[in-house]
Structure formats: structure tokens, C-alpha cells
Design an enzyme around this catalytic site. Structure first.
Site, PDB file in Angstrom:
ATOM      1  N   ASP A   1      -2.618   2.123  -4.626  1.00 42.51           N
ATOM      2  CA  ASP A   1      -3.875   2.422  -3.949  1.00 42.51           C
ATOM      3  C   ASP A   1      -4.986   1.539  -4.510  1.00 42.51           C
ATOM      4  O   ASP A   1      -4.792   0.782  -5.461  1.00 42.51           O
ATOM      5  CB  ASP A   1      -4.232   3.896  -4.126  1.00 42.51           C
ATOM      6  CG  ASP A   1      -3.186   4.808  -3.500  1.00 42.51           C
ATOM      7  OD1 ASP A   1      -2.706   4.486  -2.394  1.00 42.51           O
ATOM      8  OD2 ASP A   1      -2.834   5.824  -4.138  1.00 42.51           O
TER       9      ASP A   1
ATOM     10  N   HIS B   1       0.812  -1.214   0.000  1.00 40.59           N
ATOM     11  CA  HIS B   1       0.000   0.000   0.000  1.00 40.59           C
ATOM     12  C   HIS B   1       0.849   1.269   0.000  1.00 40.59           C
ATOM     13  O   HIS B   1       0.330   2.376  -0.192  1.00 40.59           O
ATOM     14  CB  HIS B   1      -0.925   0.001   1.222  1.00 40.59           C
ATOM     15  CG  HIS B   1      -2.226   0.706   0.989  1.00 40.59           C
ATOM     16  ND1 HIS B   1      -2.464   1.534  -0.079  1.00 40.59           N
ATOM     17  CD2 HIS B   1      -3.391   0.713   1.699  1.00 40.59           C
ATOM     18  CE1 HIS B   1      -3.693   2.019  -0.018  1.00 40.59           C
ATOM     19  NE2 HIS B   1      -4.272   1.529   1.058  1.00 40.59           N
TER      20      HIS B   1
END
Length: 392
Positions: free
Chosen positions: A371, A367
Site C-alpha cells: 500500500d 498494489h
């Protein structure tokens, strides 16, 4: 004096000295196997860069071996009993007699002798993959893991009805890498459902032709091709995190997790997938899979991956979450078990109930790099490629 060093290009996060195949005072010829190095991904031999006498060992067994580190030294011009020319001409040979507890053929390394004794394996049953057909420790480990060896009780201690089995180096390396990955990268997983009808039909129609070309047309080959196509929708999936930037790769080098029985797994890499056809991918995949299961992978075969596929459905799981990212990559694709499910499909404007071969596909991402919208864009493109096969 000749220096023996760890190769500069070393695949894996950590390498250790597994075993020296020669001892101080031994005469060595050019290209004689000298020492075995092991990483979490591959076991490799370091060969002698010249002829002479091994006069110094600087990194003993279990020592960490950084790229370029000095392993030992060979003295030139001190060969006795054999001329240097004869040493160069002679290659290592294999003795197929059973290795005894206290001795045995000196041409087996100490680690091979220990493994043969531990598992009660006749070396005559093992095909050596070392230089000149020599049996390596990895050959013995693979032979035992394949189930070909007689089942024997592990070297263990029984306490309270439980059996304690010591870790081997591969298991320790895998454990360290998995812990490192979940520690440094925040893992997030998205799951889609995929209809495999189109690739099943394509495979049925073309499998015989691929066989004639020497390629085993597996579903994994389709997954690799579809994953390559999906990179166009979200190129950041094919990238790596650095503290000051994201490095996005042009080449799509896809690793495929290959199980080695109870020993763990290894990830051979199909390089530059964006330049290859389905046939080219299938050929290379078959070659690498055979080498992995025959313990014949080289460092080059597992180096340079930018993305990984875990086809865990072959062992029965519907989905796994999260699948741990193969560092330093940014994402890993999971493919679940294919099973027939009832789905709703629109036909001529009307909803219909159909039975289709479906599988869950998941993308686990770092992450820091990716996204949700990029993750879902990539998975949408992957599913579309599989469901609308053939792709451009």
C-alpha cells in the site's frame, strides 16, 4: 538408454529449444553440448549426460521446454569409428573458417551458421563462450548487438517506405513477460527526489582505494546498498504474492537491469545483499555486468531475484512511470538521470538556495502486496540512506 532432460532449475518464465547441436545418429561424448535452450533471461546449453549415439530427438527447435521435460535419448554402446573412451577424451573444437551457404564446419550449430550468414560475420572475430571455446548463437547475437559487426540491412521487407524487422526470440520473450506483469499485477508508482551529494563525495574519496581492490565503485553499488537498508523500513517490498498468502523473503537478492543494446536487457542478480559490504556489492556487480555484456551469464547468475533496480537515468531519462515489475517480484526501483538543480535547504534556521545533484527515484509496486504507506516508508528510508551516507 540415457535420457536427456531439461534442467529442473530453469530461470525465466518460459523456455524453448533454440537449436540442437547434434543430430540423430551423431556420436556424442560425455559433457558434449547437445542442445541450446533459451528463456527470456539467458541462453544455456544442455550437455550430454553420457557417451553414445543420439538416437532420438523429442523436442525440436522452437518447442516449449518445461523443467524436467524429456528432450531426447542417447543409445549406449552403439558408437562406431571411435571408442567410447576416445569420445570422452575429445572435446569440441572450433574451426575459424567462414561458414558457407550450403556447408561449413559441422562443429557450428545450424543456428550459428544461419546467424553468421545473415550478419556476414567472420567467426574468427568472435570469442566463443561455449564449452571448449565453441561459438554459440548467443555469442553471435551479442557480437552483432555490440556494433562490432559490419552494419548490414536486416532481413526485412520494405513496404511503402517502411521496414519490417522480424522479432527475435528475446524480444518476444520480453514482450510476453511485460504483458503478463501488467496483466496480473496492478501497478502503482510513487516518485521522490534524492540529493546525491553525499554518495558523490564518498565515491570521490574512496574510488581509488576500491580500484586497488579490483572494484569499480559505481553509483549503482550505492543504490543496491541503500535499497537493502530500506528493506528494514518496509520488509514487504521484498516479497512475492501468492493467491493464498504473501511470501516475505529473508534474503535480499537484488537484480540490476543491464542493457544489451538493441537486443533488450537481462537482469543479473546480486544474492544476499544484506550480508555484503559496499565493497562486496561493487565487486559482484562488476563481475556480473562484465559477464552480461560478454554473454557469459549462467542460469545461476540470473536466478532468485527478490527485487530489481532499473537505473534508466544512464540513458538520459529523468523518470519513467510505471517501470514494469519483474514478476514474480512485488516492486522495482527506478533511478532517473542525475542533474544539477536549484533547491532550498535550511542552514542555521535560515532558508538558503543551493545547487545540488538531484535525481528522481521511483518505486513501482504491486498494489496487491503493498500500500501507499509502505511504498513511501521504503522510499523515505532509501532517500535517507543515500543523503546521509555512509549508512550503518
Amino acid at each position: 538408454m540415457i535420457e536427456v532432460r531439461v534442467p529442473d532449475e530453469q530461470e525465466g518464465t518460459r523456455a524453448v529449444v533454440r537449436a540442437w547441436l547434434k543430430q540423430v545418429g551423431d556420436a556424442v561424448a560425455l559433457d558434449d553440448p547437445l542442445v541450446e535452450l533459451e528463456t527470456d533471461k539467458v541462453t544455456q546449453e544442455v550437455s550430454s549426460p553420457g557417451a553414445g549415439v543420439l538416437c532420438e530427438i523429442l523436442l525440436e527447435s522452437d518447442a516449449e521446454a518445461e523443467p524436467g521435460a524429456l528432450l531426447g535419448r542417447i543409445s549406449v554402446g552403439q558408437v562406431t569409428g571411435k571408442s567410447e573412451e576416445k569420445l570422452v577424451a575429445e572435446g569440441p573444437s572450433i574451426a575459424l573458417a567462414m561458414v558457407g551457404e550450403g556447408g561449413g564446419d559441422a562443429r557450428f550449430s545450424p543456428s550459428v551458421k544461419r546467424a553468421l550468414r545473415l550478419h556476414e560475420v567472420d567467426p574468427a572475430a568472435i570469442s566463443g563462450t561455449g564449452r571448449g571455446g565453441r561459438i554459440t548463437r548467443a555469442d553471435v547475437d551479442m557480437f552483432v548487438a555490440s556494433g562490432s559487426a559490419a552494419k548490414v540491412a536486416p532481413q526485412a521487407s520494405a513496404v511503402g517506405g517502411a521496414t519490417s524487422v522480424p522479432h527475435d526470440r528475446m524480444r518476444l520473450s520480453i514482450a510476453g513477460n511485460m504483458l503478463n506483469s501488467v496483466t496480473v499485477a496492478p501497478h502503482v508508482t510513487a516518485v521522490f527526489e534524492c540529493d546525491l551529494s553525499a554518495i558523490i563525495a564518498h565515491r570521490k574519496a574512496h574510488r581509488a582505494a576500491y580500484d586497488e581492490d579490483g572494484a569499480n565503485l559505481t553509483f549503482t553499488a550505492y543504490f543496491i546498498a541503500a535499497a537493502t537498508a530500506a528493506m528494514r523500513a518496509a520488509p514487504a517490498v521484498n516479497s512475492r504474492w501468492h493467491d493464498d498468502r504473501i511470501e516475505q523473503f529473508e534474503d535480499v537478492n537484488i537484480g540490476v537491469g543491464t542493457a544489451l543494446g538493441d537486443k533488450g536487457l537481462i537482469v543479473p542478480v546480486i544474492a544476499r545483499c544484506q550480508t555484503q559490504s559496499l565493497l562486496g556489492i561493487a565487486l559482484r556487480l562488476g563481475e556480473l555486468t562484465a559477464k552480461a555484456r560478454g554473454n557469459r551469464l549462467t542460469g545461476a547468475d540470473v536466478r532468485g531475484g527478490t527485487f530489481t533496480i532499473s537505473n534508466h537515468g544512464v540513458s538520459g531519462s529523468l523518470f519513467a512511470s510505471p517501470i514494469i515489475i519483474n514478476q514474480p517480484q512485488s516492486a522495482i526501483l527506478g533511478i532517473g538521470k542525475t542533474e544539477k538543480r536549484v533547491v532550498v535547504r535550511e542552514v542555521d534556521g535560515q532558508d538558503t538556495i543551493q545547487i545540488r545533484p538531484m535525481a528522481y527515484v521511483s518505486l513501482t509496486i504491486d498494489h496487491r502486496v503493498l500500500d501507499g504507506h509502505q511504498t513511501n516508508a521504503w522510499l523515505s528510508a532509501f532517500v535517507d540512506a543515500i543523503e546521509s551516507w555512509p549508512i550503518d
